[in-house]
Design an enzyme around this catalytic site. Structure first.
Site, PDB file in Angstrom:
ATOM      1  N   HIS A  44      -5.528   3.530  -0.369  1.00 15.29           N
ATOM      2  CA  HIS A  44      -6.439   4.676  -0.500  1.00 15.29           C
ATOM      3  C   HIS A  44      -7.819   4.407   0.100  1.00 15.29           C
ATOM      4  O   HIS A  44      -8.850   4.779  -0.463  1.00 15.29           O
ATOM      5  CB  HIS A  44      -6.575   5.098  -1.966  1.00 15.29           C
ATOM      6  CG  HIS A  44      -5.402   5.904  -2.444  1.00 15.29           C
ATOM      7  ND1 HIS A  44      -5.009   7.075  -1.830  1.00 15.29           N
ATOM      8  CD2 HIS A  44      -4.530   5.683  -3.448  1.00 15.29           C
ATOM      9  CE1 HIS A  44      -3.935   7.560  -2.448  1.00 15.29           C
ATOM     10  NE2 HIS A  44      -3.618   6.722  -3.422  1.00 15.29           N
TER      11      HIS A  44
ATOM     12  N   ASP B 264      -3.957   0.545  -5.712  1.00 18.72           N
ATOM     13  CA  ASP B 264      -2.743   1.318  -5.978  1.00 18.72           C
ATOM     14  C   ASP B 264      -2.203   1.918  -4.681  1.00 18.72           C
ATOM     15  O   ASP B 264      -2.926   2.060  -3.686  1.00 18.72           O
ATOM     16  CB  ASP B 264      -3.018   2.438  -6.990  1.00 18.72           C
ATOM     17  CG  ASP B 264      -4.058   3.441  -6.499  1.00 18.72           C
ATOM     18  OD1 ASP B 264      -5.068   2.998  -5.922  1.00 18.72           O
ATOM     19  OD2 ASP B 264      -3.869   4.655  -6.681  1.00 18.72           O
ATOM     20  N   GLU B 265      -0.925   2.248  -4.711  1.00 17.18           N
ATOM     21  CA  GLU B 265      -0.259   2.995  -3.637  1.00 17.18           C
ATOM     22  C   GLU B 265      -0.620   2.460  -2.246  1.00 17.18           C
ATOM     23  O   GLU B 265      -1.114   3.186  -1.383  1.00 17.18           O
ATOM     24  CB  GLU B 265      -0.600   4.482  -3.755  1.00 17.18           C
ATOM     25  CG  GLU B 265      -0.094   5.070  -5.081  1.00 17.18           C
ATOM     26  CD  GLU B 265      -0.386   6.544  -5.252  1.00 17.18           C
ATOM     27  OE1 GLU B 265      -1.390   7.031  -4.697  1.00 17.18           O
ATOM     28  OE2 GLU B 265       0.376   7.233  -5.970  1.00 17.18           O
ATOM     29  N   VAL B 266      -0.344   1.178  -2.047  1.00 14.38           N
ATOM     30  CA  VAL B 266      -0.638   0.543  -0.758  1.00 14.38           C
ATOM     31  C   VAL B 266       0.527   0.849   0.187  1.00 14.38           C
ATOM     32  O   VAL B 266       1.397   0.013   0.443  1.00 14.38           O
ATOM     33  CB  VAL B 266      -0.866  -0.972  -0.929  1.00 14.38           C
ATOM     34  CG1 VAL B 266      -1.369  -1.589   0.377  1.00 14.38           C
ATOM     35  CG2 VAL B 266      -1.883  -1.235  -2.038  1.00 14.38           C
TER      36      VAL B 266
END
Length: 480
Positions: A94, A150-152
């Site tokens: 992100h 998060d959410e790599v």
């Protein structure tokens, strides 16, 4: 009645990467958060932070970022009400607001993914380290820092990562952990007493052995996030117990009070978010004694990511926030919890605009947005293209042949104009109230994203009718 969540810290998440409030309104909100039961703020500045030097390019170009003085005033307001502040700075995934800039393009894991940092470039590590240092320098009293992670997405897909992964025994999990650990150790050198927190989703599929052998234990505390009203209590407890088994006893939870329904939601459903908190209460009461729950962050996303549409503005989410905070305080949405929310906000559900108190900051805007959203979602507007006159006398065939019954044309135009005038009147009211709380650029963005697409078919229809009538030597005025 659960005690563990009642006694732990309750942080309200401020997602400032979309619709950042004017500073005066933000100060009012902080007071309101405290009144509703919060005792901390998790602040995600993103491009609204006044980065300096080479990082100045990260500042928002659509509106001025908060000034250094304003950020101090935010902390003063929080401190005056006993609210602890934890800054949140993304350091791996992100990072759209960073990697969208051409100057940092070569630091992307893959060129077409703007959010994921290439973990192999020293320049990338130095970049996020500098971001962290500038943010923490302006938050000298903060004892904790959230490093995101998060959410790599697409990690392992870049050429350098593929080359790194070619070595036998290496995995994407290890690649992820090595970057986080490198950052954490770097932070610890300059701030040994700073408590580090990270989102947990990238850890969930890892084996206990992978986590334990990495050296992560003791460096970073995981914040488990789940915003679903049907959160799986058993699996969540099992996950937290698994983290504990490798030596990670200090853990955090993250729920949601707005911004997690759909990417374009405008009006918050209190019940949906209450259900999420009921599940978290069950999780907390099911944990073994060895897990030390540090606190819970009630997230209030303003966008799903830097480039997505604005979702619920803060005013429409306040009844949900109050209800969720009081639920945590009372161990359930008890009569006392409901009474407290009603006392401050007038209602527990923003859609109940008849009871909405006009005394809290943003109440008028919340009421106007609920009314406008109801009109925009009405069958008359949404399905105008399917009404009898349009389906019967002005189909794509009629438009192609440029023919229409002039009498019917007047009927369609009249109906469309009544709807458009009604919407436009309400939009003007919303604009006026929203501009008191948000920047002009935020107001325009909200209208362009949530109003314009809904009205466009009616405007196009009206223009097409005018075009056909003009081609016939007529106009709607001549047949009215």
């Amino acid at each position: 009645m659960d005690q563990s969540l009642r006694s732990c810290k309750r942080f309200v998440h401020l997602d400032l990467k979309g619709a950042p409030p004017r500073i005066g309104y933000l100060i009012e909100l902080i007071q309101l958060f405290a009144d509703l039961g919060a005792n901390g703020l998790l602040i995600e500045y993103e491009d609204m932070f006044p980065y300096e030097g080479k990082l100045k390019v990260l500042q928002s170009t659509t509106q001025p970022p908060y000034t250094r003085e304003e950020i101090v005033s935010i902390q003063d307001a929080a401190s005056s009400r006993g609210l602890e502040i934890i800054p949140l700075v993304q350091t791996f995934g992100h990072l759209e607001f960073v990697l969208k800039h051409g100057v940092f393009r070569d630091l992307r894991e893959v060129d077409y993914c703007l959010g994921t940092l290439n973990p192999h470039r020293d320049a990338g590590v130095r970049l996020v380290q500098e971001m962290l240092q500038q943010v923490m320098k302006l938050h000298p009293k903060s004892t904790s820092l959230h490093i995101g992670a998060d959410e790599v997405y697409m990690l392992g897909h870049g050429d350098e990562s593929k080359h790194w992964l070619d070595v036998p025994g290496r995995s994407v999990h290890q690649l992820f952990l090595s970057h986080v650990i490198k950052l954490a150790k770097g932070i610890r050198k300059s701030a040994p007493n700073l408590n580090l927190i990270m989102w947990d989703d990238m850890l969930r599929s890892m084996t206990p052995e992978t986590i334990k052998e990495s050296g992560l234990v003791g460096l970073v505390q995981p914040m488990l996030w789940d915003y679903s009203p049907t959160l799986d209590v058993g699996n969540t407890v099992m996950l937290m117990e698994r983290y504990k088994s490798v030596g990670i006893s200090q853990q955090w939870a993250a729920s949601s009070f707005k911004g997690s329904t759909t990417v374009h939601t405008c009006v918050t459903s209190t019940q949906r978010h209450l259900d999420n908190h009921f599940q978290w209460l069950k999780v907390a009461s099911s944990l073994s004694a060895g897990i030390k729950l540090q606190g819970i962050a009630l997230t209030g996303w303003q966008r799903y990511d830097h480039l997505s549409v604005l979702c619920e503005l803060m005013p429409v989410g306040l009844p949900s926030l109050g209800s969720c905070l009081q639920t945590l305080l009372h161990g359930g949405f008890t009569e006392e919890a409901q009474k407290k929310v009603v006392e401050i906000l007038g209602t527990v559900d923003v859609e109940d605009i008849e009871r909405l108190s006009s005394s809290f900051a943003g109440a008028k805007l919340a009421e106007l947005i609920v009314k406008l959203t109801s009109l925009l979602e009405s069958a008359e507007l949404r399905h105008f293209q399917n009404n009898m006159f349009v389906r019967g006398w002005f189909t794509p065939y009629h438009r192609q042949k440029k023919t229409i019954n002039p009498l019917i044309a007047q009927q369609i135009k009249t109906q469309a104009t009544i709807i458009l005038d009604d919407v436009e009147s309400q939009v003007q009211d919303v604009r006026g109230e929203m501009s008191l709380l948000y920047s002009d650029s935020t107001v325009q963005e909200w209208v362009d994203q949530h109003i314009t697409p809904v009205l466009e078919p009616l405007h196009n229809l009206s223009r097409d009718i005018e075009t056909v009538l003009n081609g016939m030597g007529l106009c709607t005025e001549s047949i009215s």
